[in-house]
Write a protein that holds these residues in place. Structure first.
Motif, mmCIF file in Angstrom:
data_model
loop_
_atom_site.group_PDB
_atom_site.id
_atom_site.type_symbol
_atom_site.label_atom_id
_atom_site.label_comp_id
_atom_site.label_asym_id
_atom_site.label_seq_id
_atom_site.Cartn_x
_atom_site.Cartn_y
_atom_site.Cartn_z
ATOM 1 N N SER A 49 106.432 -20.566 55.004
ATOM 2 C CA SER A 49 107.071 -21.485 55.945
ATOM 3 C C SER A 49 106.004 -22.262 56.714
ATOM 4 C CB SER A 49 107.959 -20.711 56.921
ATOM 5 O OG SER A 49 107.153 -20.002 57.860
ATOM 6 N N ALA A 50 106.450 -23.234 57.468
ATOM 7 C CA ALA A 50 105.518 -24.086 58.203
ATOM 8 C C ALA A 50 104.703 -23.301 59.226
ATOM 9 C CB ALA A 50 106.281 -25.217 58.898
ATOM 10 N N ASN A 51 105.235 -22.200 59.730
ATOM 11 C CA ASN A 51 104.556 -21.420 60.767
ATOM 12 C C ASN A 51 103.803 -20.210 60.217
ATOM 13 O OD1 ASN A 51 105.507 -22.998 63.010
ATOM 14 N ND2 ASN A 51 107.531 -22.090 62.694
ATOM 15 N N ALA A 52 103.700 -20.099 58.910
ATOM 16 C CA ALA A 52 103.021 -18.946 58.311
ATOM 17 C C ALA A 52 101.518 -19.001 58.551
ATOM 18 C CB ALA A 52 103.305 -18.890 56.817
ATOM 19 N N ARG A 53 100.921 -17.820 58.670
ATOM 20 C CA ARG A 53 99.470 -17.704 58.833
ATOM 21 C C ARG A 53 98.957 -16.664 57.832
ATOM 22 N NH1 ARG A 53 101.679 -16.735 63.760
ATOM 23 N NH2 ARG A 53 100.786 -14.628 63.934
ATOM 24 N N TRP A 54 97.721 -16.824 57.388
ATOM 25 C CA TRP A 54 97.145 -15.878 56.437
ATOM 26 C C TRP A 54 95.658 -15.693 56.707
ATOM 27 C CZ3 TRP A 54 93.066 -17.788 53.703
ATOM 28 C CH2 TRP A 54 92.996 -19.179 53.548
ATOM 29 N N GLY A 107 79.456 -13.314 43.893
ATOM 30 C CA GLY A 107 79.844 -13.266 42.488
ATOM 31 C C GLY A 107 80.256 -11.894 42.006
ATOM 32 N N GLU A 108 79.943 -10.849 42.771
ATOM 33 C CA GLU A 108 80.306 -9.502 42.352
ATOM 34 C C GLU A 108 81.755 -9.188 42.712
ATOM 35 O OE1 GLU A 108 77.617 -6.755 44.147
ATOM 36 O OE2 GLU A 108 76.216 -6.862 42.467
ATOM 37 N N PHE A 109 82.300 -8.156 42.077
ATOM 38 C CA PHE A 109 83.587 -7.638 42.496
ATOM 39 C C PHE A 109 83.453 -7.076 43.903
ATOM 40 C CE2 PHE A 109 84.579 -7.687 37.964
ATOM 41 C CZ PHE A 109 85.920 -8.046 37.977
ATOM 42 N N ALA A 110 84.542 -7.131 44.655
ATOM 43 C CA ALA A 110 84.526 -6.696 46.045
ATOM 44 C C ALA A 110 84.406 -5.184 46.161
ATOM 45 C CB ALA A 110 85.787 -7.169 46.752
ATOM 46 N N LEU A 111 83.692 -4.745 47.191
ATOM 47 C CA LEU A 111 83.628 -3.330 47.537
ATOM 48 C C LEU A 111 84.695 -2.987 48.575
ATOM 49 C CD1 LEU A 111 79.759 -3.016 47.758
ATOM 50 C CD2 LEU A 111 81.222 -2.111 45.958
ATOM 51 N N ALA A 112 85.192 -4.013 49.256
ATOM 52 C CA ALA A 112 86.276 -3.826 50.225
ATOM 53 C C ALA A 112 87.007 -5.148 50.376
ATOM 54 C CB ALA A 112 85.743 -3.360 51.577
ATOM 55 N N ILE A 113 88.329 -5.089 50.489
ATOM 56 C CA ILE A 113 89.168 -6.275 50.690
ATOM 57 C C ILE A 113 90.202 -5.940 51.761
ATOM 58 C CG2 ILE A 113 90.911 -7.816 49.677
ATOM 59 C CD1 ILE A 113 89.595 -7.349 46.949
ATOM 60 N N VAL A 114 90.404 -6.867 52.690
ATOM 61 C CA VAL A 114 91.522 -6.784 53.625
ATOM 62 C C VAL A 114 92.135 -8.169 53.732
ATOM 63 C CG1 VAL A 114 92.313 -6.245 55.952
ATOM 64 C CG2 VAL A 114 90.434 -4.928 54.956
ATOM 65 N N THR A 115 93.437 -8.250 53.616
ATOM 66 C CA THR A 115 94.117 -9.538 53.680
ATOM 67 C C THR A 115 95.470 -9.364 54.370
ATOM 68 O OG1 THR A 115 95.020 -11.354 52.351
ATOM 69 C CG2 THR A 115 95.017 -9.177 51.332
ATOM 70 N N GLY A 116 95.888 -10.408 55.067
ATOM 71 C CA GLY A 116 97.143 -10.316 55.803
ATOM 72 C C GLY A 116 97.906 -11.624 55.785
ATOM 73 N N VAL A 117 99.222 -11.524 55.912
ATOM 74 C CA VAL A 117 100.110 -12.689 55.996
ATOM 75 C C VAL A 117 101.122 -12.433 57.106
ATOM 76 C CG1 VAL A 117 101.968 -13.972 54.864
ATOM 77 C CG2 VAL A 117 99.893 -13.413 53.594
ATOM 78 N N VAL A 118 101.303 -13.415 57.960
ATOM 79 C CA VAL A 118 102.349 -13.390 58.981
ATOM 80 C C VAL A 118 103.202 -14.634 58.778
ATOM 81 C CG1 VAL A 118 102.894 -13.439 61.446
ATOM 82 C CG2 VAL A 118 100.895 -12.167 60.637
ATOM 83 N N ASP A 119 104.464 -14.453 58.535
ATOM 84 C CA ASP A 119 105.382 -15.581 58.343
ATOM 85 C C ASP A 119 106.634 -15.315 59.191
ATOM 86 O OD1 ASP A 119 106.872 -17.730 57.504
ATOM 87 O OD2 ASP A 119 106.413 -17.473 55.374
ATOM 88 N N PRO A 120 106.596 -15.708 60.465
ATOM 89 C CA PRO A 120 107.695 -15.360 61.368
ATOM 90 C C PRO A 120 109.040 -15.944 60.956
ATOM 91 C CG PRO A 120 106.201 -16.961 62.382
ATOM 92 C CD PRO A 120 105.540 -16.471 61.140
ATOM 93 N N ASP A 121 109.026 -17.107 60.307
ATOM 94 C CA ASP A 121 110.295 -17.725 59.903
ATOM 95 C C ASP A 121 110.995 -16.912 58.816
ATOM 96 O OD1 ASP A 121 109.539 -19.624 61.676
ATOM 97 O OD2 ASP A 121 109.248 -21.236 60.219
ATOM 98 N N ILE A 141 108.216 -11.824 58.031
ATOM 99 C CA ILE A 141 107.248 -11.072 57.234
ATOM 100 C C ILE A 141 105.958 -10.862 58.008
ATOM 101 C CG2 ILE A 141 105.709 -11.218 55.218
ATOM 102 C CD1 ILE A 141 108.031 -12.575 53.745
ATOM 103 N N GLU A 142 105.509 -9.630 58.084
ATOM 104 C CA GLU A 142 104.155 -9.278 58.504
ATOM 105 C C GLU A 142 103.657 -8.254 57.500
ATOM 106 O OE1 GLU A 142 103.132 -8.329 62.406
ATOM 107 O OE2 GLU A 142 104.234 -9.968 63.356
ATOM 108 N N ARG A 143 102.635 -8.622 56.755
ATOM 109 C CA ARG A 143 102.180 -7.760 55.660
ATOM 110 C C ARG A 143 100.659 -7.688 55.681
ATOM 111 N NH1 ARG A 143 104.537 -10.307 51.712
ATOM 112 N NH2 ARG A 143 106.435 -9.061 51.725
ATOM 113 N N LEU A 144 100.137 -6.508 55.436
ATOM 114 C CA LEU A 144 98.702 -6.273 55.411
ATOM 115 C C LEU A 144 98.370 -5.488 54.151
ATOM 116 C CD1 LEU A 144 96.052 -6.373 57.275
ATOM 117 C CD2 LEU A 144 96.625 -3.984 57.775
ATOM 118 N N VAL A 145 97.297 -5.850 53.470
ATOM 119 C CA VAL A 145 96.892 -5.148 52.249
ATOM 120 C C VAL A 145 95.424 -4.757 52.351
ATOM 121 C CG1 VAL A 145 96.390 -5.451 49.787
ATOM 122 C CG2 VAL A 145 98.606 -6.120 50.688
#
Length: 271
Positions: free
Chosen positions: A175-180, A190-204, A207-211
């Motif tokens: 949505s227009a108000n989504a953040r990531w 260039g290497e594969f990640a040793l740690a990843i954290v990602t999040g999405v907030v879409d109030p419309d 959704i609030e999701r964290l991986v």
């Protein structure tokens, strides 16, 4: 070391692909080949026949239908990076694609190939999980949709039964108000990640999701509208990591902790 001798069969339709794979359990599909090629040369993979998906035009098609992007599994990372795919995520897909390995890899590597290889440290495994995408799998028994967060059962084990292939990934429109926010730790570019954290907030969309990624599989945290407000507290972040990463080394826990703090700060700053 060189790969063992194998036959190569080029197919031109999705039906031909799953039909070929269903003939023998030792047949294997090849998409971009950026991971499988190395495994073949190291003899970590020894298929009797490779089913080449490169000529299937429908697997490269990407269209927006309603509130979803239908992303063909053979879409390359470079195509997403270069904006050749409709953007329904306010730039998140392009950002993730740009950070994958090197341009030569991005030119050949594909979204579907990456997901099916199911390396927990691969970017699309975590990114599609946090986006809330759906993987459409086609095979002898028809088509089924698998939530991206469930598609990787464990390290290098995708949710694919004999004869099945990943045809497309359905990405929901933000949505227009989504953040990531998407952050990863690599020892060098260039290497594969040793740690990843990602999040999405879409109030419309509520959704609030964290991986947390680069684990055995993507660890997804769903919560109500106070998820990121609570995680502003360092003790809450530490508790989440304790629950999600039991048994991991102090160093890896520290990497995820730093990234988690940065993701929370990113999403707070975008409010």
């Amino acid at each position: 070391m060189k790969a063992v001798a194998y036959e190569l069969e080029r197919v031109r339709s999705v039906n031909d692909a799953w039909s070929a794979l269903a003939r023998d359990e030792f047949y294997k599909a090849i998409a971009g080949g950026q991971s499988l090629g190395a495994m073949l040369n190291l003899r970590l993979a020894q298929p009797e026949r490779l089913i080449d998906l490169d000529a299937i035009a429908e697997l490269r098609a990407s269209t927006v239908q309603g509130d979803e992007l239908f992303l063909g599994a053979m879409t390359t990372h470079a195509a997403i990076e270069d904006g050749k795919v409709p953007d329904v995520t306010h730039g998140m897909l392009a950002h993730v694609a740009h950070g994958i390995a090197y341009r030569a890899v991005r030119n050949r590597g594909t979204v579907g190939g990456s997901l099916c290889h199911a390396d927990p440290a691969a970017d699309w495994v975590s990114a599609m999980a946090v986006i809330g995408a759906t993987c459409d799998v086609v095979g002898p028994h028809g088509t089924r949709g698998v939530p991206a967060e469930q598609f990787v059962r464990s390290a290098f084990e995708p949710d694919l039964n004999p004869g099945e292939i990943l045809a497309q990934v359905r990405v929901p429109r933000f949505s227009a108000n989504a953040r990531w926010s998407y952050r990863k730790h690599c020892r060098k570019t260039g290497e594969f990640a040793l740690a990843i954290v990602t999040g999405v907030v879409d109030p419309d969309r509520g959704i609030e999701r964290l991986v947390l990624g680069a684990l055995d599989g993507p660890v997804t945290a769903h919560c109500g509208p106070d998820l990121y407000a609570r995680l502003a507290d360092p003790a809450a972040r530490a508790a989440l990591l304790d629950a999600s990463e039991s048994g991991l080394s102090y160093e890896r826990r520290a990497w995820h902790g730093d990234l988690l703090a940065s993701v929370v700060a990113d999403l707070g700053a975008k409010q």
